[in-house]
Design an enzyme around this catalytic site. Structure first.
Site, PDB file in Angstrom:
ATOM      1  N   ARG A 254       0.857  -1.183   0.000  1.00  0.00           N
ATOM      2  CA  ARG A 254       0.000   0.000   0.000  1.00  0.00           C
ATOM      3  C   ARG A 254       0.895   1.236   0.000  1.00  0.00           C
ATOM      4  O   ARG A 254       1.910   1.291   0.706  1.00  0.00           O
ATOM      5  CB  ARG A 254      -0.928   0.022   1.220  1.00  0.00           C
ATOM      6  N   GLU A 283      -2.989   7.729  -4.321  1.00  0.00           N
ATOM      7  CA  GLU A 283      -3.593   7.195  -5.550  1.00  0.00           C
ATOM      8  C   GLU A 283      -4.972   7.806  -5.790  1.00  0.00           C
ATOM      9  O   GLU A 283      -5.726   8.018  -4.846  1.00  0.00           O
ATOM     10  CB  GLU A 283      -3.731   5.671  -5.440  1.00  0.00           C
ATOM     11  N   HIS A 301      -0.758   0.588  -9.742  1.00  0.00           N
ATOM     12  CA  HIS A 301      -1.443  -0.353  -8.843  1.00  0.00           C
ATOM     13  C   HIS A 301      -2.121  -1.446  -9.651  1.00  0.00           C
ATOM     14  O   HIS A 301      -3.299  -1.732  -9.487  1.00  0.00           O
ATOM     15  CB  HIS A 301      -2.464   0.392  -7.972  1.00  0.00           C
TER      16      HIS A 301
END
Length: 303
Positions: A254, A283, A301
């Site tokens: 993450r 993000e 991602h």
């Protein structure tokens, strides 16, 4: 009595239609589709979904419009709700403690993406050691000057072979990465986790356990973050300073696990040699300073 109710959040399913028909035979499925958070809250308050037993979110990228799943939403769930099942390996967007207080079990699909994430992690490790981002960007520029400039990487890059990979979080994904890195590249495996794995598991990848993260950071040639997000940045300026000069940092977990400002400073100073990032702090907004660096490989991602 009728069948129990299952709340399906997000879009229509795309795969496993036979399994979905099995669900339909056992549950009355109601849909929220992709409504806004405000509409979702009002629908819960009005109890329009009924007394559903479980919530099902089959896609990571849909049904998330009502995120974060915090106390505001969880407090509105009916007392009948017992399970929240979601695609994806993470749970940083959901308050699992609040679910637990309501006796709701949270389930994710951590094992489903093990192989794909591990493959991309290997790519990021290889790219960080060989600085493939610089070479790729130079080639795509179609500029002969950039091409010639990129030839200089041969003097500064290395192969992963004989180097150490320090993995933070040797779970399913971390262990699969260790297998690939050890078998393919001959990297030595170090790891830090909340508990030491059984010796039989360690022996499979010849892994060395470090109880204290700082001790591992001090000796690892490449550090890979593969642990869940617990609410705070795990790698900050203090931890980066503990790493070997010239070491590489990879993140497939993450984005918020790494303090990006500290990472930028460590890369600019030369303390860190390279970074490989599948995930980002804010993000879908990518830090432009990191994006401009030749020694930073990054993805969207998608691992």
């Amino acid at each position: 009595m009728g069948k129990p109710i299952l709340l399906h959040c997000g879009d229509d399913i795309r795969w496993n239609h036979e399994l979905y028909r099995t669900l339909q035979s056992k549950f009355d499925i109601v849909r929220s589709y992709s409504m806004s958070r405000d509409d979702f809250i009002q629908t819960l308050k009005d109890k329009k979904f009924g007394d559903f037993t479980a919530i099902y979110r089959p896609f990571w990228g849909t049904g998330g419009e009502m995120s974060p799943w915090n106390e505001e939403l969880i407090s509105l769930l009916p007392s009948s709700c017992r399970i929240y099942a979601s695609a994806g390996a993470g749970f940083d967007w959901v308050d699992t403690a609040a679910l637990a207080r309501r006796n709701i079990i949270y389930c994710n699909a951590g094992a489903a993406c093990t192989e794909s994430v591990a493959d991309v992690a290997i790519w990021l490790i290889l790219s960080a050691f060989r600085n493939l981002n610089w070479s790729s960007t130079a080639a795509r520029s179609c500029d002969p000057a950039n091409w010639k400039d990129a030839q200089a990487i041969a003097a500064t890059t290395r192969n992963p072979a004989s180097h150490s990979l320090g993995i933070i979080g040797l779970g399913k994904i971390g262990f699969r990465i260790a297998q690939k890195a050890q078998k393919s590249f001959g990297m030595s495996i170090l790891y830090n986790d909340i508990r030491q794995l059984p010796s039989s598991v360690e022996q499979e990848v010849e892994a060395k356990y470090f109880e204290h993260l700082d001790d591992m950071l001090a000796v690892a040639d490449c550090v890979l973050v593969a642990t869940p997000f617990g609410g705070d940045a795990l790698i900050n300026s203090e931890k980066l300073a503990k790493m070997k000069k010239g070491a590489k940092l990879i993140n497939i977990a993450r984005g918020k696990l790494i303090d990006e400002s500290a990472l930028i400073a460590a890369l600019e100073s030369g303390h860190l040699g390279a970074a490989g990032l599948d995930v980002h702090f804010d993000e879908p907004n990518v830090n432009p300073r990191l994006a401009a660096m030749k020694n930073v490989e990054m993805l969207s991602h998608t691992a």
